[in-house]
Enzyme design. Sequence first.
Site, PDB file in Angstrom:
ATOM      1  N   TRP A 151      21.114  29.901  41.673  1.00 53.11           N
ATOM      2  CA  TRP A 151      21.121  28.809  40.704  1.00 53.11           C
ATOM      3  C   TRP A 151      21.174  27.468  41.413  1.00 53.11           C
ATOM      4  CZ3 TRP A 151      24.886  25.087  40.092  1.00 53.11           C
ATOM      5  CH2 TRP A 151      26.155  25.327  40.626  1.00 53.11           C
ATOM      6  N   GLU A 194      35.065  17.429  44.444  1.00 58.76           N
ATOM      7  CA  GLU A 194      33.927  18.200  44.954  1.00 58.76           C
ATOM      8  C   GLU A 194      32.992  17.338  45.811  1.00 58.76           C
ATOM      9  OE1 GLU A 194      33.437  21.346  44.783  1.00 58.76           O
ATOM     10  OE2 GLU A 194      34.565  22.125  43.070  1.00 58.76           O
ATOM     11  N   GLU A 232      28.860  24.954  48.058  1.00 53.90           N
ATOM     12  CA  GLU A 232      29.775  23.956  47.517  1.00 53.90           C
ATOM     13  C   GLU A 232      29.046  22.646  47.197  1.00 53.90           C
ATOM     14  OE1 GLU A 232      33.080  23.903  46.849  1.00 53.90           O
ATOM     15  OE2 GLU A 232      33.435  26.019  47.312  1.00 53.90           O
ATOM     16  N   HIS A 235      28.086  21.821  43.579  1.00 48.81           N
ATOM     17  CA  HIS A 235      29.092  21.529  42.556  1.00 48.81           C
ATOM     18  C   HIS A 235      29.185  20.032  42.271  1.00 48.81           C
ATOM     19  CE1 HIS A 235      31.206  25.465  44.028  1.00 48.81           C
ATOM     20  NE2 HIS A 235      30.008  25.677  43.511  1.00 48.81           N
ATOM     21  N   GLU A 285      40.887  27.607  47.056  1.00 48.53           N
ATOM     22  CA  GLU A 285      39.717  28.103  46.315  1.00 48.53           C
ATOM     23  C   GLU A 285      40.155  28.711  44.982  1.00 48.53           C
ATOM     24  OE1 GLU A 285      36.648  27.669  46.918  1.00 48.53           O
ATOM     25  OE2 GLU A 285      36.262  27.522  49.060  1.00 48.53           O
ATOM     26  N   THR A 288      41.041  25.816  42.627  1.00 48.31           N
ATOM     27  CA  THR A 288      39.836  25.150  42.111  1.00 48.31           C
ATOM     28  C   THR A 288      39.158  26.016  41.055  1.00 48.31           C
ATOM     29  OG1 THR A 288      39.554  24.215  44.321  1.00 48.31           O
ATOM     30  CG2 THR A 288      37.713  23.982  42.809  1.00 48.31           C
ATOM     31  N   ASP A 317      31.427  30.466  41.642  1.00 46.72           N
ATOM     32  CA  ASP A 317      31.281  30.248  43.089  1.00 46.72           C
ATOM     33  C   ASP A 317      32.639  30.240  43.775  1.00 46.72           C
ATOM     34  OD1 ASP A 317      28.556  30.104  43.006  1.00 46.72           O
ATOM     35  OD2 ASP A 317      28.406  27.966  43.431  1.00 46.72           O
ATOM     36  N   GLU A 318      33.585  29.528  43.175  1.00 48.62           N
ATOM     37  CA  GLU A 318      34.915  29.424  43.778  1.00 48.62           C
ATOM     38  C   GLU A 318      35.585  30.796  43.854  1.00 48.62           C
ATOM     39  OE1 GLU A 318      35.289  26.785  45.121  1.00 48.62           O
ATOM     40  OE2 GLU A 318      34.694  25.076  43.917  1.00 48.62           O
ATOM     41  N   HIS A 321      34.168  32.593  46.880  1.00 45.50           N
ATOM     42  CA  HIS A 321      34.684  32.002  48.121  1.00 45.50           C
ATOM     43  C   HIS A 321      36.161  32.370  48.337  1.00 45.50           C
ATOM     44  CE1 HIS A 321      31.408  28.675  47.530  1.00 45.50           C
ATOM     45  NE2 HIS A 321      30.902  29.857  47.865  1.00 45.50           N
TER      46      HIS A 321
END
Length: 453
Positions: A151, A194, A232, A235, A285, A288, A317-318, A321
């Site tokens: 994405w 971010e 990252e 974001h 992470e 967040t 995503d976070e 991670h």
Amino acid sequence: SVFKYPTKHCFTLYQFRIPKLSLTDTLSIMLWSITALCLINSVKVANSFIIESSSFTLTPLNPHEHVKTSFKTLTTQLKVSKIPPVDTNTITAKDLTSMKSTLPKTKEEIAREIDRSRYLYPKHVEVIRDFEPVVDKAVDEILLETGANMWQPQDLLPDMERDDWVDQLKEFRKRASTVQDDTLVVLIGDMVTEEALPTYQTLLNTFEGCDDPEGDNANAWARWSRGWTSEENRHGDLLNKYLYLGGRCNMRKVEETIQHLITSGFNPGAAQDPYRGFVYTSFQERATKISHGNVAKLARKNGDENLAKICSYIAGDEARHEKAYQSFCDEVIKRDKDGFIEVFEDMMKAQIVMPAELMTDGLDDSLFNNFSAVAQNLGVYTAIDYAEIIQYLVERWDLENMTGISPVSEEKRDFLCNLPKRYMKLATRSMNKAKKDNSYQAMPFSWINGRTA
């Protein structure tokens, strides 16, 4: 007489003649000979000494002077640079070990020592290098593919190339108008955090053994660092464009805040230690992820499904991670339990520093505290979340059942296992008191043109 005898070791002995000697002088020379025999490999006697050994330097004697010396003087004249193979019939293993301990090391040993001397935490570097295959796997399985197969911000924004871009933008702004100001302030604070990504990549490259010194290294840690950064990076881009297209905030003040934050930097207390870095990122992470996930819930409740989807993508995503950094800690624990426990306890005692703590818009020096107060009041990220993250990590790494650690580490482990309860009690008491006193007061923010939140 001692004759010149060049060998592959390229050393030279000096020939000299000895005049008539007294009995005392003769005994002195015998002592010198015995000393030499203890330090060389082979001596053949046939009216002369023939030396076969590693290189050494002997101060030549003046043949015209009467020879008077002592055992101490002669032994200090002989400077040995390498021990040859020793006949175990004439020297004990203990003597050999003692002699070898004072010798120069092999090229490989020297190279290792030089490499270790580069680091503040050589043992920690050795440990993380040992599980590089795990990091390679994380790059391949946790990080997403790049390019068209993953994405991108544009997937979640109006397409300005289409003929109906005006209608798309109108609908986008209509939904964005439903977001309340307090939610908007928290969203802006998250976006500013971010956007300070350059600071975070710089810090990641300070963790010893995890750096990417050339900028395009192919080792596992360098690949992880660049891959993590590339993900990252989306974001801040996405949230920035959402706020710009939504038309609800003062983008000039928001951009000033971003520049101030990057200029100010931030210190997570990792001190270049990879163990500390992994503990910090494992915590942060997750924090967040919680924040973005809760903003998504508020956006959906307010009526902006676009923003809810945006924040959900980022939270996803976070979460990936977070999983990676916590798995890196798993590998550290397998190899160095005591070292990990020591670092984890130290980080928790010092408390986790939020990455945007030096945030300012150039007007409000307490901007981060004010932003955090709004987030706490909305329930986006609270003191209870902080305590729950510690509890999660303690359980995630199974500290309570950890065995094979030192008595000192057991004390530190017990402290860590009890810490979440202490924090939870304090957080609950503080939040209940604030709710009872109704002490929260809305504050103006330059980000939303002085409106209060």
